[in-house]
Design a protein around this motif. Structure first.
Motif, mmCIF file in Angstrom:
data_model
loop_
_atom_site.group_PDB
_atom_site.id
_atom_site.type_symbol
_atom_site.label_atom_id
_atom_site.label_comp_id
_atom_site.label_asym_id
_atom_site.label_seq_id
_atom_site.Cartn_x
_atom_site.Cartn_y
_atom_site.Cartn_z
ATOM 1 N N ARG A 157 67.394 -78.795 -22.682
ATOM 2 C CA ARG A 157 67.987 -77.646 -23.367
ATOM 3 C C ARG A 157 69.379 -77.345 -22.798
ATOM 4 O O ARG A 157 69.598 -77.357 -21.590
ATOM 5 C CB ARG A 157 67.088 -76.426 -23.197
ATOM 6 N N HIS A 158 70.339 -77.060 -23.678
ATOM 7 C CA HIS A 158 71.657 -76.589 -23.290
ATOM 8 C C HIS A 158 71.735 -75.090 -23.544
ATOM 9 O O HIS A 158 70.886 -74.501 -24.212
ATOM 10 C CB HIS A 158 72.742 -77.291 -24.106
ATOM 11 N N ALA A 159 72.827 -74.484 -23.069
ATOM 12 C CA ALA A 159 73.027 -73.055 -23.301
ATOM 13 C C ALA A 159 73.205 -72.745 -24.780
ATOM 14 O O ALA A 159 72.938 -71.624 -25.225
ATOM 15 C CB ALA A 159 74.237 -72.573 -22.510
ATOM 16 N N ASP A 160 73.666 -73.738 -25.560
ATOM 17 C CA ASP A 160 73.906 -73.511 -26.989
ATOM 18 C C ASP A 160 72.736 -73.968 -27.856
ATOM 19 O O ASP A 160 72.891 -74.188 -29.054
ATOM 20 C CB ASP A 160 75.194 -74.211 -27.442
ATOM 21 N N VAL A 161 71.562 -74.119 -27.256
ATOM 22 C CA VAL A 161 70.367 -74.523 -27.992
ATOM 23 C C VAL A 161 69.381 -73.364 -28.046
ATOM 24 O O VAL A 161 69.052 -72.771 -27.007
ATOM 25 C CB VAL A 161 69.686 -75.745 -27.344
ATOM 26 N N SER A 162 68.926 -73.014 -29.242
ATOM 27 C CA SER A 162 67.906 -71.981 -29.422
ATOM 28 C C SER A 162 66.683 -72.613 -30.067
ATOM 29 O O SER A 162 66.810 -73.473 -30.937
ATOM 30 C CB SER A 162 68.421 -70.850 -30.321
#
Length: 250
Positions: free
Chosen positions: A233-238
Motif C-alpha cells: 500500500r502507498h499513501a495514495d492508495v485507498s
C-alpha cells in the motif's frame, strides 16, 4: 468490545481464560476399525515451511437470536465441542464470547472477528471509509473498491476482467504478505476444469496484464523474486471494503 470465556454458567466478565480441553474418551473396543477419513478438498494451500495446527470458526449470534431459536450461547458452544470430540477425539478446544456495548450495532460475526483480533477484520475496520470520503480522496491516486468490484485510478474507472480483479483483491486482502504462485492457482481456480487451471507462468502473464492497467501505480503489486507477489500500500492508495467479509475469506 471484549471477550468472555464460555462454561456452563456462561460468565459475563471481560477476562479470558482457557476452557478445559476436551479429553478423548477411552476406546470401548480396541479391535474396532478406524472411521473412514473424509477426503474433503483443502480450502487453500498452506505456505511452505508452515503447518496447519487448527482453525477458528466465527459464530455470529446474539443472545436474543439464540433465545428466539430455542437455545442459548452456552448450549451452542457445548454442542460444537461435542461434535468436535466425536469427529476428532484428540482435538483440544477453547471457547470465548465476544461482548459489545448494548446497541453498538453491526453484524454479529464482524463484532466477533474484531474481538478475536482477526487481522482481516481489523484491517477492514481500520481502513474503512464512507463513500463520500472515498470519492473526495479519489481525485488522484488508487481506489480498490472491493464493495463494488472495481478499480479507480485518478478518478477514472479501469476496465479489469473478472480474474484480474480477483487477483488484485486476493493480494490486497493479504496486504504485506508474499503470496506464492501455487497459492494463487489453488485459491482462484479451485473449481475450474483441469484444462482451465493455469500454470505458474500463466500467473505471471495475468500479473503483467494487471500491472499494465495499473499504469504509474504498477508497483503496488510487487514481485518477490523466486517466491511470488505482494501488495504494498502507498499513501495514495485507498481500499473500500464491503460491508460483509469477502467471499474468499474463511
Amino acid at each position: 468490545m471484549s471477550l468472555a470465556t464460555v462454561d456452563t454458567a456462561f460468565p459475563r466478565t471481560s477476562a479470558v481464560s482457557p476452557v478445559s480441553p476436551i479429553r478423548p474418551a477411552a476406546p470401548t473396543d480396541a479391535a474396532a476399525p478406524a472411521p473412514a477419513v473424509d477426503s474433503a478438498p483443502r480450502i487453500r494451500a498452506v505456505p511452505e515451511g508452515t503447518e496447519a495446527r487448527g482453525f477458528v470458526l466465527y459464530v455470529g449470534i446474539d443472545e436474543a437470536k439464540a433465545a428466539a431459536a430455542g437455545t442459548d450461547l452456552g448450549r451452542i458452544v457445548e454442542a460444537l465441542k461435542r461434535l468436535t470430540a466425536e469427529i476428532a477425539p484428540t482435538a483440544e478446544t477453547y471457547a470465548a464470547v465476544a461482548l459489545a456495548p448494548a446497541g453498538a450495532g453491526g453484524r454479529d460475526v464482524d463484532v466477533v472477528r474484531l474481538a478475536l483480533q482477526d487481522p482481516a477484520a481489523i484491517a477492514k475496520h481500520r481502513h474503512a471509509v464512507t463513500v463520500d470520503e472515498d470519492e473526495d480522496r479519489a481525485a488522484s491516486g488508487v481506489v480498490v473498491d472491493i464493495s463494488r468490484k472495481r478499480l479507480v485510478l485518478d478518478n477514472q474507472t479501469v476496465a479489469l476482467t473478472y480474474k484480474e480483479f480477483e487477483l488484485l483483491q486476493y493480494l490486497v486482502l493479504r496486504e504485506g504478505r508474499t503470496i506464492e504462485r501455487s497459492e494463487l492457482i489453488s485459491s482462484l481456480w479451485s473449481g475450474a476444469d483441469e484444462d482451465e487451471v493455469p500454470n505458474e507462468r500463466t500467473i505471471d502473464v495475468h500479473v503483467r496484464r494487471l500491472r499494465s492497467k495499473l499504469g504509474r501505480y504498477e508497483d503496488i503489486v510487487r514481485t518477490v523474486r523466486g517466491v511470488g507477489y505482494r501488495f504494498d500500500r502507498h499513501a495514495d492508495v485507498s481500499i473500500r471494503y464491503a460491508s460483509a467479509p469477502s467471499p474468499d475469506l474463511f
